[in-house]
Design a protein around this motif. Structure first.
Motif, mmCIF file in Angstrom:
data_model
loop_
_atom_site.group_PDB
_atom_site.id
_atom_site.type_symbol
_atom_site.label_atom_id
_atom_site.label_comp_id
_atom_site.label_asym_id
_atom_site.label_seq_id
_atom_site.Cartn_x
_atom_site.Cartn_y
_atom_site.Cartn_z
ATOM 1 N N ARG A 30 0.831 -1.220 0.022
ATOM 2 C CA ARG A 30 -0.008 0.022 -0.036
ATOM 3 C C ARG A 30 0.921 1.255 0.093
ATOM 4 O O ARG A 30 1.693 1.187 0.907
ATOM 5 N N GLY A 31 0.763 2.231 -0.929
ATOM 6 C CA GLY A 31 1.589 3.275 -1.139
ATOM 7 C C GLY A 31 1.202 4.010 -2.430
ATOM 8 O O GLY A 31 0.217 3.823 -3.075
ATOM 9 N N GLY A 32 2.264 4.882 -2.738
ATOM 10 C CA GLY A 32 2.070 5.716 -3.999
ATOM 11 C C GLY A 32 3.016 5.560 -4.928
ATOM 12 O O GLY A 32 4.166 4.950 -4.600
ATOM 13 N N VAL A 33 2.704 5.545 -6.168
ATOM 14 C CA VAL A 33 3.619 5.696 -7.547
ATOM 15 C C VAL A 33 3.529 6.961 -8.162
ATOM 16 O O VAL A 33 2.343 7.392 -8.394
ATOM 17 N N ALA A 34 4.744 7.653 -8.397
ATOM 18 C CA ALA A 34 4.701 8.768 -9.112
ATOM 19 C C ALA A 34 5.819 8.750 -10.276
ATOM 20 O O ALA A 34 6.745 8.206 -10.312
ATOM 21 N N VAL A 35 5.164 9.545 -11.391
ATOM 22 C CA VAL A 35 6.040 9.673 -12.501
ATOM 23 C C VAL A 35 6.515 11.249 -12.686
ATOM 24 O O VAL A 35 5.528 11.890 -12.864
ATOM 25 N N VAL A 36 7.750 11.756 -12.545
ATOM 26 C CA VAL A 36 7.964 13.115 -12.857
ATOM 27 C C VAL A 36 8.857 13.196 -14.240
ATOM 28 O O VAL A 36 9.774 12.307 -14.476
ATOM 29 N N VAL A 119 10.688 7.573 -12.225
ATOM 30 C CA VAL A 119 9.522 7.087 -11.464
ATOM 31 C C VAL A 119 10.106 6.482 -10.223
ATOM 32 O O VAL A 119 11.040 5.907 -10.087
ATOM 33 N N ALA A 120 9.095 6.298 -9.314
ATOM 34 C CA ALA A 120 9.449 5.680 -7.713
ATOM 35 C C ALA A 120 8.233 5.505 -7.339
ATOM 36 O O ALA A 120 7.159 5.800 -7.596
ATOM 37 N N ALA A 121 8.344 4.851 -6.016
ATOM 38 C CA ALA A 121 7.393 4.421 -5.289
ATOM 39 C C ALA A 121 7.776 4.500 -3.786
ATOM 40 O O ALA A 121 8.780 4.235 -3.541
ATOM 41 N N SER A 122 6.638 4.623 -3.007
ATOM 42 C CA SER A 122 6.974 5.005 -1.643
ATOM 43 C C SER A 122 5.576 4.893 -0.861
ATOM 44 O O SER A 122 4.708 4.903 -1.344
ATOM 45 N N GLY A 123 5.342 4.550 0.317
ATOM 46 C CA GLY A 123 4.098 4.648 1.081
ATOM 47 C C GLY A 123 4.065 3.706 2.335
ATOM 48 O O GLY A 123 4.821 3.281 2.623
ATOM 49 N N ALA A 124 2.828 3.442 2.810
ATOM 50 C CA ALA A 124 2.657 2.971 3.936
ATOM 51 C C ALA A 124 3.428 1.360 4.236
ATOM 52 O O ALA A 124 4.044 1.409 5.095
ATOM 53 N N THR A 125 3.199 0.629 2.977
ATOM 54 C CA THR A 125 4.000 -0.643 3.138
ATOM 55 C C THR A 125 4.937 -0.713 1.754
ATOM 56 O O THR A 125 5.391 -1.762 1.673
#
Length: 322
Positions: A30-36, A119-125
């Motif tokens: 569970r978390g987020g994925v972002a593309v900048v 691209v990267a991901a982060s978050g609760a788990t």
């Protein structure tokens, strides 16, 4: 051929994020994925259900590093920790999007090898830690130890797995001892089914898609953000060639609408210029944001960023009707 480089398209960035979300759900993360984009402006970001606040900001920071420095954020982290403190601190001061220099951000290149995004991901788990109860086959890539965060990014990009955190074997040994998974049994890079247990994200994407479609019909270039009731983003998108500043406007107006439960321009009329200093998330009290009610309570906010606040507000009211 234009001499001006372009960011990865929204369509391609959305596809990357969807693949990452598919793998994250398969891994139980569970978390987020972002593309900048290589320009430094966010293109798209999605938060899985129950991802918790903060993960999207961390993912965006790591993606920004990978896109603008054109190296994996793990290499950037190594450099920052070996440079003299005044230099490292100065870099963050002049590059505020690099405030979270964690490992896991990867540059995205076009067919000519030019970096067009990160691209990267982060978050609760979403992390390199192995989830409780995870099967060893799921966190193995071609018979080698892997970690969930780097797995979902490699899977999204369709590239061979390469650990970015530097301790895959140590984590594996701590959890599984000397267990060896044959390459043929490794599931880490195998096809993941489409994510189907993300109703909040699906709701936010649908809202964003409706706004983007209406903007296209009107010939507008916009950014859109859908937040939870605390103002943390669930879905963010910037149309191709839309002004970079619209990203922050969309998020700020969405957060203002969500946190106050009213159209985003009203809080400034009530509280004045001191408003922004009261909140842990940036709020922008100008036209362009609306609260999202459901069953008598505010569940989130939606905001649009474009050249004119009145145009943003009119567009949004056409899509999000009372």
């Amino acid at each position: 051929m234009t001499p001006h480089p372009q960011d990865l398209s929204l369509r391609a960035a959305r596809a990357l994020v969807r693949r990452a979300v598919d793998k994250a759900e398969q891994l139980g993360l569970r978390g987020g994925v972002a593309v900048v984009g290589a320009s430094g402006a966010l293109i798209t970001a999605s938060r899985l259900d129950h991802g918790g606040p903060g993960g999207m900001a961390r993912a965006r920071s790591k993606a920004w590093i990978a896109a603008t420095q054109q190296i994996p954020s793990s290499e950037h982290l190594r450099r920052m920790t070996t440079l003299p403190a005044p230099i490292a601190d100065g870099f963050v001061r002049v590059s505020p999007e690099a405030v979270f220099p964690g490992a896991g951000g990867i540059p995205v290149r076009d067919e000519d090898g030019v970096v067009v995004a990160g691209v990267a991901a982060s978050g609760a788990t979403v992390s390199p830690f192995l989830p409780e109860g995870v099967a060893p086959e799921v966190v193995s890539a071609d018979g080698q130890p892997a970690n969930p965060e780097d797995l979902l990014i490699a899977y999204a990009l369709g590239v061979p797995y390469a650990g970015q955190h530097g301790d895959d074997l140590a984590r594996w040994t701590q959890r599984f001892g000397d267990l060896v998974v044959p390459p043929g049994d490794s599931l880490g890079m195998r096809q993941a089914p489409p994510a189907s247990r993300q109703p909040e994200l699906a709701w936010a994407r649908d809202l964003a898609d409706r706004v983007l479609a209406e903007a296209g019909r009107r010939g507008l270039l916009i950014s859109v953000a859908v937040t939870d009731r605390g103002g943390d983003p669930i879905q963010q998108d910037r149309m191709d060639d839309a002004p970079a500043g619209g990203v922050e406007v969309a998020l700020g107006t969405a957060a203002a609408a969500a946190r106050f439960g009213c159209p985003s321009e009203l809080p400034a009329q009530w509280y004045g210029a001191a408003l922004t200093g009261l909140h842990p998330v940036p709020v922008l009290a100008v036209p362009g944001g609306l609260p999202l009610p459901e069953d008598g309570r505010i569940v989130g906010g939606i905001g649009v960023g474009c050249a004119n606040p009145a145009t943003c507000a009119a567009l949004l009211r056409e899509v999000v009707k009372p």
